[in-house]
Write an enzyme that holds these catalytic residues in place. Structure first.
Site, PDB file in Angstrom:
ATOM      1  N   HIS A  70      -7.339  -3.407   9.716  1.00  0.00           N
ATOM      2  CA  HIS A  70      -8.648  -3.981   9.411  1.00  0.00           C
ATOM      3  C   HIS A  70      -9.497  -3.985  10.679  1.00  0.00           C
ATOM      4  O   HIS A  70      -9.922  -5.060  11.145  1.00  0.00           O
ATOM      5  CB  HIS A  70      -8.478  -5.380   8.826  1.00  0.00           C
ATOM      6  CG  HIS A  70      -7.642  -5.427   7.585  1.00  0.00           C
ATOM      7  ND1 HIS A  70      -7.109  -6.578   7.057  1.00  0.00           N
ATOM      8  CD2 HIS A  70      -7.251  -4.431   6.739  1.00  0.00           C
ATOM      9  CE1 HIS A  70      -6.430  -6.303   5.950  1.00  0.00           C
ATOM     10  NE2 HIS A  70      -6.494  -4.999   5.742  1.00  0.00           N
ATOM     11  N   GLU A 117       0.820  -1.216   0.000  1.00  0.00           N
ATOM     12  CA  GLU A 117       0.000   0.000   0.000  1.00  0.00           C
ATOM     13  C   GLU A 117       0.858   1.271   0.000  1.00  0.00           C
ATOM     14  O   GLU A 117       0.396   2.334   0.418  1.00  0.00           O
ATOM     15  CB  GLU A 117      -0.935   0.009   1.225  1.00  0.00           C
ATOM     16  CG  GLU A 117      -1.895  -1.155   1.320  1.00  0.00           C
ATOM     17  CD  GLU A 117      -2.977  -1.177   0.237  1.00  0.00           C
ATOM     18  OE1 GLU A 117      -2.989  -0.259  -0.608  1.00  0.00           O
ATOM     19  OE2 GLU A 117      -3.775  -2.125   0.232  1.00  0.00           O
ATOM     20  N   GLU A 119     -16.703  11.102  23.577  1.00  0.00           N
ATOM     21  CA  GLU A 119     -15.372  11.616  23.230  1.00  0.00           C
ATOM     22  C   GLU A 119     -15.120  11.705  21.722  1.00  0.00           C
ATOM     23  O   GLU A 119     -14.185  12.383  21.292  1.00  0.00           O
ATOM     24  CB  GLU A 119     -14.296  10.701  23.834  1.00  0.00           C
ATOM     25  CG  GLU A 119     -14.266  10.705  25.345  1.00  0.00           C
ATOM     26  CD  GLU A 119     -13.522  11.912  25.893  1.00  0.00           C
ATOM     27  OE1 GLU A 119     -12.333  12.042  25.600  1.00  0.00           O
ATOM     28  OE2 GLU A 119     -14.155  12.727  26.590  1.00  0.00           O
ATOM     29  N   HIS A 178     -13.142  -3.374   3.861  1.00  0.00           N
ATOM     30  CA  HIS A 178     -11.709  -3.634   3.941  1.00  0.00           C
ATOM     31  C   HIS A 178     -11.123  -3.161   5.280  1.00  0.00           C
ATOM     32  O   HIS A 178     -10.618  -3.963   6.056  1.00  0.00           O
ATOM     33  CB  HIS A 178     -11.000  -2.962   2.753  1.00  0.00           C
ATOM     34  CG  HIS A 178      -9.536  -3.222   2.706  1.00  0.00           C
ATOM     35  ND1 HIS A 178      -8.834  -3.371   1.531  1.00  0.00           N
ATOM     36  CD2 HIS A 178      -8.610  -3.353   3.687  1.00  0.00           C
ATOM     37  CE1 HIS A 178      -7.561  -3.611   1.793  1.00  0.00           C
ATOM     38  NE2 HIS A 178      -7.402  -3.585   3.102  1.00  0.00           N
ATOM     39  N   HIS A 185      -2.714   1.855   8.487  1.00  0.00           N
ATOM     40  CA  HIS A 185      -3.867   1.143   7.923  1.00  0.00           C
ATOM     41  C   HIS A 185      -4.063  -0.151   8.693  1.00  0.00           C
ATOM     42  O   HIS A 185      -3.094  -0.866   8.975  1.00  0.00           O
ATOM     43  CB  HIS A 185      -3.617   0.845   6.443  1.00  0.00           C
ATOM     44  CG  HIS A 185      -4.539  -0.184   5.867  1.00  0.00           C
ATOM     45  ND1 HIS A 185      -5.907   0.009   5.791  1.00  0.00           N
ATOM     46  CD2 HIS A 185      -4.303  -1.415   5.348  1.00  0.00           C
ATOM     47  CE1 HIS A 185      -6.460  -1.067   5.243  1.00  0.00           C
ATOM     48  NE2 HIS A 185      -5.506  -1.945   4.966  1.00  0.00           N
TER      49      HIS A 185
HETATM   50  O1  2HA Z   1      -0.955  -5.231   3.477  1.00  0.00           O
HETATM   51  O2  2HA Z   1      -3.816  -4.677   4.457  1.00  0.00           O
HETATM   52  O3  2HA Z   1      -4.544  -3.450   2.270  1.00  0.00           O
HETATM   53  C1  2HA Z   1      -2.128  -5.921   3.440  1.00  0.00           C
HETATM   54  C2  2HA Z   1      -3.259  -4.996   3.431  1.00  0.00           C
HETATM   55  C3  2HA Z   1      -3.643  -4.470   2.143  1.00  0.00           C
HETATM   56 ZN    ZN Z   2      -5.715  -3.862   4.213  1.00  0.00          ZN
END
Ligand code: 2HA
Ligand code: ZN
Length: 277
Positions: free
Chosen positions: A146, A121, A174, A215, A144
């Site tokens: 999940h 990414e 909050e 995602h 990033h």
């Molecule tokens: O790196 O999370 O979005 C793996 C991920 C791709």
């Molecule tokens: Zn991801």
């Protein structure tokens, strides 16, 4: 006398922060398998006590324009690497890179052992850094993950940014204070592409949280703690939303008038137009 590097890089504060954060994200269940990626903008002064920055291990090409970041150093997670494993082998799972003079590749200075490359990414990360730096020169982190309940919410909640944001604001008092700019939401797009990088970074000019439907989430901030805390706060709100919905009918909530009062008390301005007053 030539400068002697006497400090072990595994003890560098930025490596320790990265190890701690990836481990926490793994244990929270937000970065299964190779899920998630983090990039941390470092200054040369951060690095030189630990590393000779004139020594490039190898050059790694990128297929997007990173000219705006030429000469900048980043600590990044590796592509295909598992957050679960960062703690036991930082130099295999993390890397320190510098955007090369051509703006189209990075020089590897440390880590990413055995031929590894930066996170898949990287376009979203670098484009988001460029976007955040344009509004806050102190931004250093793009993260990033999940986050489970936020991800789930993208199936059950309207994906309108205003409605999604307001629901999160209502779930914990909050929230409005932590993310008054709300959350941006991009369309579903293929991960790892320049396209999702462009869409994410466009949102990043206005907000530090960007949802990738079905995602996960992107967060940005000045420090690792702040960025982690930002995602953690939004994810907590999404968890409360999940529980509220499973409990049944909502009998009362925080009103928009109360959210406005909250913003005034804490000196933050809720994103314009997001409250019905
Ligand atoms: O790196 O999370 O979005 C793996 C991920 C791709
Ligand atoms: Zn991801």
């Amino acid at each position: 006398m030539v400068n002697q590097i006497v400090n072990k890089i595994e003890n560098a504060p930025f490596i320790l922060e990265m190890v701690e954060t990836t481990s926490n994200l793994y244990r929270l269940g937000w970065d299964e398998r190779n899920g998630g990626n983090i990039s941390y903008l470092l200054s040369e002064e951060d690095i030189t006590p630990f590393l000779d920055v004139t020594k490039t291990i190898r050059n790694i090409p990128m297929d997007f324009d990173g000219s705006a970041l030429i000469g900048k150093y980043f600590l990044v997670t590796g592509s295909g690497k598992y957050f679960k494993n960062v703690q036991k082998a930082p130099s295999e799972n993390l890397g320190i890179i510098r955007v090369a003079a051509d703006g189209k590749s990075v020089d590897l200075l440390w880590g990413l052992e055995n031929g590894a490359v930066p996170t898949s990414e990287l376009p979203s990360h670098f484009m988001s850094h460029i976007a955040r730096l344009s509004v806050n020169p102190n931004n250093r982190i793009v993260m990033h993950c999940h986050a489970t309940h936020l991800l789930a919410m993208t199936f059950t909640h309207d994906l309108d940014e205003c409605l999604f944001t307001r629901t999160l604001w209502q779930m914990c008092t909050e929230c409005l204070v932590v993310f008054p700019d709300g959350v941006g939401i991009v369309p579903w797009l293929i991960p790892g592409t320049n396209e999702i990088g462009i869409a994410t970074s466009e949102k990043m000019k206005e907000t530090r949280l960007v949802v990738w439907p079905h995602h996960g989430i992107y967060g940005a901030g000045e420090t690792m703690d702040e960025t982690f805390g930002l995602i953690e706060t939004a994810e907590k709100a999404a968890q409360v939303y999940t529980i509220v919905r499973s409990q049944g009918e909502v009998l009362q909530t925080i009103t928009d008038e109360q959210l406005k009062m909250l913003g005034e008390r804490f000196g933050v301005t809720p994103k314009s137009g997001y409250l019905n007053l």
